[in-house]
Design a protein around this motif. Sequence first.
Motif, PDB file in Angstrom:
ATOM      1  N   MET A  12     -14.124   3.688  -9.512  1.00 41.65           N
ATOM      2  CA  MET A  12     -14.940   3.574 -10.722  1.00 41.65           C
ATOM      3  C   MET A  12     -14.626   2.339 -11.552  1.00 41.65           C
ATOM      4  O   MET A  12     -15.484   1.844 -12.275  1.00 41.65           O
ATOM      5  CB  MET A  12     -14.742   4.807 -11.613  1.00 41.65           C
ATOM      6  N   LEU A  13     -13.383   1.860 -11.483  1.00 40.65           N
ATOM      7  CA  LEU A  13     -12.935   0.789 -12.370  1.00 40.65           C
ATOM      8  C   LEU A  13     -12.439  -0.419 -11.589  1.00 40.65           C
ATOM      9  O   LEU A  13     -11.500  -1.092 -12.009  1.00 40.65           O
ATOM     10  CB  LEU A  13     -11.815   1.314 -13.288  1.00 40.65           C
ATOM     11  N   ALA A  14     -13.027  -0.684 -10.434  1.00 40.87           N
ATOM     12  CA  ALA A  14     -12.599  -1.790  -9.579  1.00 40.87           C
ATOM     13  C   ALA A  14     -12.637  -3.107 -10.354  1.00 40.87           C
ATOM     14  O   ALA A  14     -13.416  -3.238 -11.293  1.00 40.87           O
ATOM     15  CB  ALA A  14     -13.497  -1.861  -8.350  1.00 40.87           C
ATOM     16  N   PRO A  15     -11.773  -4.050 -10.050  1.00 37.91           N
ATOM     17  CA  PRO A  15     -10.938  -4.149  -8.873  1.00 37.91           C
ATOM     18  C   PRO A  15      -9.532  -3.563  -9.031  1.00 37.91           C
ATOM     19  O   PRO A  15      -8.890  -3.263  -8.043  1.00 37.91           O
ATOM     20  CB  PRO A  15     -10.853  -5.646  -8.630  1.00 37.91           C
ATOM     21  N   LEU A  16      -9.011  -3.382 -10.233  1.00 41.02           N
ATOM     22  CA  LEU A  16      -7.649  -2.868 -10.420  1.00 41.02           C
ATOM     23  C   LEU A  16      -7.618  -1.595 -11.258  1.00 41.02           C
ATOM     24  O   LEU A  16      -6.720  -1.388 -12.061  1.00 41.02           O
ATOM     25  CB  LEU A  16      -6.755  -3.941 -11.055  1.00 41.02           C
ATOM     26  N   GLY A  17      -8.595  -0.726 -11.045  1.00 43.34           N
ATOM     27  CA  GLY A  17      -8.688   0.490 -11.837  1.00 43.34           C
ATOM     28  C   GLY A  17      -7.543   1.449 -11.615  1.00 43.34           C
ATOM     29  O   GLY A  17      -6.988   2.014 -12.566  1.00 43.34           O
ATOM     30  N   VAL A  71       7.827   3.553 -14.303  1.00 43.95           N
ATOM     31  CA  VAL A  71       6.762   2.566 -14.476  1.00 43.95           C
ATOM     32  C   VAL A  71       6.595   1.726 -13.205  1.00 43.95           C
ATOM     33  O   VAL A  71       5.469   1.486 -12.757  1.00 43.95           O
ATOM     34  CB  VAL A  71       7.029   1.670 -15.707  1.00 43.95           C
ATOM     35  N   SER A  72       7.698   1.316 -12.614  1.00 44.17           N
ATOM     36  CA  SER A  72       7.623   0.487 -11.399  1.00 44.17           C
ATOM     37  C   SER A  72       6.894   1.199 -10.272  1.00 44.17           C
ATOM     38  O   SER A  72       5.978   0.634  -9.660  1.00 44.17           O
ATOM     39  CB  SER A  72       9.031   0.106 -10.924  1.00 44.17           C
ATOM     40  N   PHE A  73       7.292   2.424  -9.977  1.00 39.23           N
ATOM     41  CA  PHE A  73       6.658   3.134  -8.874  1.00 39.23           C
ATOM     42  C   PHE A  73       5.230   3.546  -9.201  1.00 39.23           C
ATOM     43  O   PHE A  73       4.388   3.608  -8.307  1.00 39.23           O
ATOM     44  CB  PHE A  73       7.508   4.319  -8.409  1.00 39.23           C
ATOM     45  N   ALA A  74       4.949   3.804 -10.460  1.00 41.40           N
ATOM     46  CA  ALA A  74       3.564   4.110 -10.844  1.00 41.40           C
ATOM     47  C   ALA A  74       2.664   2.908 -10.581  1.00 41.40           C
ATOM     48  O   ALA A  74       1.581   3.042  -9.996  1.00 41.40           O
ATOM     49  CB  ALA A  74       3.491   4.527 -12.311  1.00 41.40           C
ATOM     50  N   VAL A  75       3.114   1.733 -10.990  1.00 43.25           N
ATOM     51  CA  VAL A  75       2.312   0.520 -10.784  1.00 43.25           C
ATOM     52  C   VAL A  75       2.181   0.200  -9.292  1.00 43.25           C
ATOM     53  O   VAL A  75       1.097  -0.168  -8.826  1.00 43.25           O
ATOM     54  CB  VAL A  75       2.905  -0.675 -11.572  1.00 43.25           C
ATOM     55  N   ILE A  76       3.246   0.377  -8.543  1.00 36.52           N
ATOM     56  CA  ILE A  76       3.176   0.144  -7.097  1.00 36.52           C
ATOM     57  C   ILE A  76       2.163   1.092  -6.461  1.00 36.52           C
ATOM     58  O   ILE A  76       1.358   0.687  -5.612  1.00 36.52           O
ATOM     59  CB  ILE A  76       4.568   0.298  -6.446  1.00 36.52           C
ATOM     60  N   TYR A  77       2.189   2.342  -6.886  1.00 34.09           N
ATOM     61  CA  TYR A  77       1.233   3.335  -6.380  1.00 34.09           C
ATOM     62  C   TYR A  77      -0.204   2.900  -6.686  1.00 34.09           C
ATOM     63  O   TYR A  77      -1.070   2.896  -5.812  1.00 34.09           O
ATOM     64  CB  TYR A  77       1.549   4.693  -6.998  1.00 34.09           C
ATOM     65  N   GLY A  78      -0.456   2.503  -7.919  1.00 29.96           N
ATOM     66  CA  GLY A  78      -1.793   2.043  -8.294  1.00 29.96           C
ATOM     67  C   GLY A  78      -2.225   0.817  -7.506  1.00 29.96           C
ATOM     68  O   GLY A  78      -3.367   0.737  -7.040  1.00 29.96           O
ATOM     69  N   LEU A  79      -1.319  -0.146  -7.348  1.00 32.23           N
ATOM     70  CA  LEU A  79      -1.640  -1.351  -6.578  1.00 32.23           C
ATOM     71  C   LEU A  79      -1.951  -1.018  -5.124  1.00 32.23           C
ATOM     72  O   LEU A  79      -2.872  -1.597  -4.524  1.00 32.23           O
ATOM     73  CB  LEU A  79      -0.487  -2.351  -6.648  1.00 32.23           C
ATOM     74  N   LEU A  80      -1.181  -0.087  -4.542  1.00 34.62           N
ATOM     75  CA  LEU A  80      -1.436   0.305  -3.161  1.00 34.62           C
ATOM     76  C   LEU A  80      -2.807   0.977  -3.015  1.00 34.62           C
ATOM     77  O   LEU A  80      -3.557   0.674  -2.078  1.00 34.62           O
ATOM     78  CB  LEU A  80      -0.337   1.242  -2.652  1.00 34.62           C
ATOM     79  N   VAL A  81      -3.130   1.879  -3.937  1.00 39.62           N
ATOM     80  CA  VAL A  81      -4.433   2.542  -3.866  1.00 39.62           C
ATOM     81  C   VAL A  81      -5.550   1.505  -3.992  1.00 39.62           C
ATOM     82  O   VAL A  81      -6.495   1.492  -3.192  1.00 39.62           O
ATOM     83  CB  VAL A  81      -4.573   3.652  -4.931  1.00 39.62           C
ATOM     84  N   ASP A  82      -5.446   0.628  -4.989  1.00 39.23           N
ATOM     85  CA  ASP A  82      -6.461  -0.424  -5.145  1.00 39.23           C
ATOM     86  C   ASP A  82      -6.535  -1.306  -3.908  1.00 39.23           C
ATOM     87  O   ASP A  82      -7.626  -1.629  -3.418  1.00 39.23           O
ATOM     88  CB  ASP A  82      -6.152  -1.294  -6.370  1.00 39.23           C
ATOM     89  N   GLY A  83      -5.387  -1.710  -3.398  1.00 36.11           N
ATOM     90  CA  GLY A  83      -5.350  -2.601  -2.239  1.00 36.11           C
ATOM     91  C   GLY A  83      -5.930  -1.968  -0.987  1.00 36.11           C
ATOM     92  O   GLY A  83      -6.736  -2.587  -0.282  1.00 36.11           O
ATOM     93  N   PHE A  84      -5.544  -0.732  -0.709  1.00 34.83           N
ATOM     94  CA  PHE A  84      -6.076  -0.062   0.473  1.00 34.83           C
ATOM     95  C   PHE A  84      -7.561   0.248   0.317  1.00 34.83           C
ATOM     96  O   PHE A  84      -8.312   0.175   1.292  1.00 34.83           O
ATOM     97  CB  PHE A  84      -5.288   1.209   0.799  1.00 34.83           C
ATOM     98  N   CYS A  85      -7.992   0.608  -0.884  1.00 37.22           N
ATOM     99  CA  CYS A  85      -9.429   0.849  -1.093  1.00 37.22           C
ATOM    100  C   CYS A  85     -10.230  -0.420  -0.844  1.00 37.22           C
ATOM    101  O   CYS A  85     -11.310  -0.382  -0.243  1.00 37.22           O
ATOM    102  CB  CYS A  85      -9.695   1.377  -2.510  1.00 37.22           C
ATOM    103  N   ARG A  86      -9.702  -1.532  -1.277  1.00 38.73           N
ATOM    104  CA  ARG A  86     -10.392  -2.798  -1.050  1.00 38.73           C
ATOM    105  C   ARG A  86     -10.347  -3.194   0.427  1.00 38.73           C
ATOM    106  O   ARG A  86     -11.359  -3.597   1.007  1.00 38.73           O
ATOM    107  CB  ARG A  86      -9.777  -3.886  -1.922  1.00 38.73           C
ATOM    108  N   ALA A  87      -9.164  -3.072   1.036  1.00 37.69           N
ATOM    109  CA  ALA A  87      -9.013  -3.454   2.446  1.00 37.69           C
ATOM    110  C   ALA A  87      -9.862  -2.582   3.369  1.00 37.69           C
ATOM    111  O   ALA A  87     -10.419  -3.076   4.357  1.00 37.69           O
ATOM    112  CB  ALA A  87      -7.544  -3.371   2.855  1.00 37.69           C
TER     113      ALA A  87
END
Length: 174
Positions: A46-51, A75-91
């Motif tokens: 819903m909020l791509a690219p880094l939602g 905070v670190s693992f939360a951000v990593i989790y979000g980045l992975l979800v965004d990255g895999f959704c895009r890939a």
Amino acid sequence: MNRSRNVALAALFGAVIFISKVVLPSPFDKVLVVVQALFLGLGAIMLAPLGATLVALIGGLLTAGWRAPMAPYTVSFAVIYGLLVDGFCRALRVRASDREIARNRLMAAVTVSTALVGLASYYTTTFVFQLIPRNPMIEVGVLLAGTVSGLVGGYLAALVWQKSIRHFLASSSA
């Protein structure tokens, strides 16, 4: 959607993640990540690219305030989790169009992200910082339950999108 609506929606999703983390005691909050996976999946589509990253950051900051001694890890693992979800959704090209998503690809993106973050956070807390003792039975249980939670969260995100949100967005833009 405009920027303020995106931030408000990300804040709402992040707050729901925070509430789900506070209600469950540790380590159950790390195993039952269905709510987190659901809202990160929705944030990604819903909020791509880094939602998902924004949702995870907000949820992580709120949770870090609640569990101050573990704030940097939270905070670190939360951000990593979000980045992975965004990255895999895009890939994996989860968004087929403005109104359509590839359900199985979203489920795969969220599941793989959940498993990777679970493994990384467990490895860090057990082996790197030795905050918890190693227990092979718990390791297998956490990996399996976390992965299943990610799969269910990804499925629910796709279901919520397909059954209601895409129709709501289409009617609100008309």
